[in-house]
Write a protein that holds these residues in place. Structure first.
Motif, PDB file in Angstrom:
ATOM      1  N   UNK A 100       1.162  -1.266  -0.009  1.00 29.01           N
ATOM      2  CA  UNK A 100      -0.028   0.019   0.191  1.00 29.01           C
ATOM      3  C   UNK A 100       0.290   1.082  -0.167  1.00 29.01           C
ATOM      4  N   UNK A 101       0.341   2.397  -0.492  1.00 32.04           N
ATOM      5  CA  UNK A 101       1.018   3.335  -0.466  1.00 32.04           C
ATOM      6  C   UNK A 101       0.332   4.299   0.321  1.00 32.04           C
ATOM      7  N   UNK A 102      -0.643   4.076   1.125  1.00 30.57           N
ATOM      8  CA  UNK A 102      -1.352   5.221   1.674  1.00 30.57           C
ATOM      9  C   UNK A 102      -1.641   4.233   3.085  1.00 30.57           C
ATOM     10  N   UNK A 103      -0.912   5.412   4.314  1.00 28.74           N
ATOM     11  CA  UNK A 103      -0.953   4.153   5.572  1.00 28.74           C
ATOM     12  C   UNK A 103      -2.324   4.814   6.110  1.00 28.74           C
ATOM     13  N   UNK A 104      -2.737   3.594   7.131  1.00 33.73           N
ATOM     14  CA  UNK A 104      -4.106   3.225   7.791  1.00 33.73           C
ATOM     15  C   UNK A 104      -4.097   4.678   8.741  1.00 33.73           C
ATOM     16  N   UNK A 105      -3.161   4.573   9.109  1.00 35.52           N
ATOM     17  CA  UNK A 105      -3.444   6.490  10.105  1.00 35.52           C
ATOM     18  C   UNK A 105      -3.400   7.761   9.297  1.00 35.52           C
ATOM     19  N   UNK A 106      -5.161   7.990   9.657  1.00 31.98           N
ATOM     20  CA  UNK A 106      -5.493   9.370   9.350  1.00 31.98           C
ATOM     21  C   UNK A 106      -4.616  10.228   9.222  1.00 31.98           C
ATOM     22  N   UNK A 107      -3.913  10.673  10.570  1.00 29.82           N
ATOM     23  CA  UNK A 107      -3.367  12.121  10.493  1.00 29.82           C
ATOM     24  C   UNK A 107      -2.147  11.483   9.152  1.00 29.82           C
ATOM     25  N   UNK A 108      -1.644  10.381   9.506  1.00 31.15           N
ATOM     26  CA  UNK A 108      -0.352  10.743   8.187  1.00 31.15           C
ATOM     27  C   UNK A 108      -0.408  10.170   7.314  1.00 31.15           C
ATOM     28  N   UNK A 109      -1.725   9.861   6.679  1.00 25.56           N
ATOM     29  CA  UNK A 109      -2.610   9.689   5.887  1.00 25.56           C
ATOM     30  C   UNK A 109      -2.174  11.382   5.368  1.00 25.56           C
ATOM     31  N   UNK A 110      -3.016  11.893   6.300  1.00 27.69           N
ATOM     32  CA  UNK A 110      -3.254  13.569   5.266  1.00 27.69           C
ATOM     33  C   UNK A 110      -2.242  14.194   5.554  1.00 27.69           C
ATOM     34  N   UNK A 111      -0.953  14.078   5.684  1.00 23.70           N
ATOM     35  CA  UNK A 111       0.352  15.355   5.990  1.00 23.70           C
ATOM     36  C   UNK A 111       0.808  14.000   4.156  1.00 23.70           C
ATOM     37  N   UNK A 112       0.674  13.117   3.754  1.00 27.66           N
ATOM     38  CA  UNK A 112       0.805  12.374   2.540  1.00 27.66           C
ATOM     39  C   UNK A 112       0.361  12.851   1.879  1.00 27.66           C
ATOM     40  N   UNK A 113      -0.997  13.063   1.955  1.00 30.44           N
ATOM     41  CA  UNK A 113      -1.928  14.098   1.130  1.00 30.44           C
ATOM     42  C   UNK A 113      -1.554  15.382   0.233  1.00 30.44           C
ATOM     43  N   UNK A 114      -1.764  16.134   1.786  1.00 33.71           N
ATOM     44  CA  UNK A 114      -0.983  17.585   1.780  1.00 33.71           C
ATOM     45  C   UNK A 114       0.875  17.686   0.897  1.00 33.71           C
ATOM     46  N   UNK A 115       1.514  17.362   1.525  1.00 33.58           N
ATOM     47  CA  UNK A 115       2.424  17.115   0.413  1.00 33.58           C
ATOM     48  C   UNK A 115       2.541  16.491  -1.091  1.00 33.58           C
ATOM     49  N   UNK A 116       1.715  15.661  -1.082  1.00 32.51           N
ATOM     50  CA  UNK A 116       1.388  15.256  -2.422  1.00 32.51           C
ATOM     51  C   UNK A 116       0.814  16.799  -3.326  1.00 32.51           C
ATOM     52  N   UNK A 117      -0.101  17.164  -2.888  1.00 30.16           N
ATOM     53  CA  UNK A 117      -0.953  18.499  -3.209  1.00 30.16           C
ATOM     54  C   UNK A 117       0.045  19.829  -3.450  1.00 30.16           C
ATOM     55  N   UNK A 118       1.343  19.951  -2.494  1.00 25.23           N
ATOM     56  CA  UNK A 118       2.031  20.839  -2.875  1.00 25.23           C
ATOM     57  C   UNK A 118       2.927  20.753  -4.144  1.00 25.23           C
ATOM     58  N   UNK A 119       3.039  19.255  -4.294  1.00 28.91           N
ATOM     59  CA  UNK A 119       3.662  19.103  -5.453  1.00 28.91           C
ATOM     60  C   UNK A 119       3.409  18.948  -6.422  1.00 28.91           C
ATOM     61  N   UNK A 120       1.690  18.649  -6.768  1.00 29.22           N
ATOM     62  CA  UNK A 120       1.390  18.646  -7.914  1.00 29.22           C
ATOM     63  C   UNK A 120       0.251  19.746  -7.747  1.00 29.22           C
ATOM     64  N   UNK A 121       0.476  20.796  -6.940  1.00 25.02           N
ATOM     65  CA  UNK A 121      -0.445  21.578  -7.657  1.00 25.02           C
ATOM     66  C   UNK A 121      -0.218  22.408  -7.721  1.00 25.02           C
ATOM     67  N   UNK A 122       0.973  23.354  -6.445  1.00 25.68           N
ATOM     68  CA  UNK A 122       1.810  24.051  -5.790  1.00 25.68           C
ATOM     69  C   UNK A 122       3.540  24.310  -7.320  1.00 25.68           C
ATOM     70  N   UNK A 123       3.991  23.678  -7.342  1.00 27.89           N
ATOM     71  CA  UNK A 123       5.335  23.301  -8.097  1.00 27.89           C
ATOM     72  C   UNK A 123       5.253  22.714  -9.318  1.00 27.89           C
ATOM     73  N   UNK A 124       4.814  21.506  -9.790  1.00 27.31           N
ATOM     74  CA  UNK A 124       5.462  20.609 -10.968  1.00 27.31           C
ATOM     75  C   UNK A 124       4.053  21.836 -12.406  1.00 27.31           C
ATOM     76  N   UNK A 125       3.251  22.044 -11.811  1.00 26.62           N
ATOM     77  CA  UNK A 125       2.444  23.413 -13.068  1.00 26.62           C
ATOM     78  C   UNK A 125       2.797  24.467 -13.267  1.00 26.62           C
ATOM     79  N   UNK A 126       3.282  24.560 -12.641  1.00 24.14           N
ATOM     80  CA  UNK A 126       4.464  26.186 -12.930  1.00 24.14           C
ATOM     81  C   UNK A 126       5.419  26.015 -13.154  1.00 24.14           C
TER      82      UNK A 126
END
Length: 223
Positions: A93-119
């Motif tokens: 699995x690429x997503x943890x079961x722990x909800x806070x840790x899962x949220x950090x993963x989505x936040x980091x992913x969003x920074x890369x995919x929305x804030x950095x790479x498209x620009x």
């Protein structure tokens, strides 16, 4: 029975349309490797405009890579593809079961995919080069990367273990690794500016699934 079995296997064959230097394609290659999924590699040369061919636009009307074909399913957008792989192929699995840790993963992913790479993608840098000047492309990319990396350093500093959110590889790592590789190798960001991300970058280089997905290791790589 044998012919039906072969037909079913062919229907489920994975095909990845990719470009060697595309960080979005890089993400998907890592995910496929981490899950141990074999796939056919179909190169799409972005510099030659092959992503705008009628045949490719039938697969992805947006005209970009990656595209994953899984039997009758045709998917584009790296995050959508990886979440599809996570749902259909839940092993490793690429997503943890722990909800806070899962949220950090989505936040980091969003920074890369929305804030950095498209620009700082190819089409935008080309536009800046044409409308503003070729010397502005690198400066623009570096400013975008530094802003995003500053946010990521703050986000991850209290959550990292061996990897971005602990001692297991998760979604954040899959998105971070290509962005770090591009920043340090292509856009000349000094690694010592971002100690947390620099350490993660060194860690990723030792993982076979990441090594095999490197741009320079792809069949369409230009050396």
């Amino acid at each position: 029975m044998a012919s039906a079995s072969v037909a079913k296997e062919e229907d489920n064959k994975l095909t990845l349309y990719s470009y060697w230097r595309s960080s979005c394609s890089f993400r998907v290659r890592i995910a496929l490797n981490l899950k141990g999924l074999k796939y056919d590699y179909k190169p799409v040369n972005l510099l030659k405009g092959e992503q705008y061919s009628p045949e490719f636009l039938q697969l992805n009307p947006v005209g970009c890579v990656p595209v994953l074909v899984d039997g009758h399913a045709v998917l584009y957008d790296s995050l959508a593809i990886i979440l599809y792989l996570e749902d259909k192929y839940p092993h490793n699995p690429l997503l943890p079961r722990d909800i806070p840790k899962r949220t950090i993963n989505f936040q980091a992913t969003s920074v890369v995919s929305s804030t950095i790479q498209p620009l700082h993608n190819l089409s935008l840098l080309n536009y800046i080069g044409e409308k503003v000047g070729p010397d502005e492309k690198l400066q623009w990319a570096q400013s975008v990367i530094r802003r995003g990396f500053t946010a990521l350093e703050k986000l991850l500093k209290d959550h990292t273990g061996r990897y971005a959110t602990g001692d297991e590889v998760f979604l954040a790592d899959v998105f971070l690794a290509p962005q770090l590789h591009a920043a340090f190798k292509k856009f000349n960001i000094p690694m010592n500016e971002f100690p947390v991300l620099s350490r993660l970058h060194e860690t990723y280089t030792a993982i076979p699934a990441f090594q095999e997905a490197l741009p320079e290791n792809q069949p369409d790589a230009v050396h």
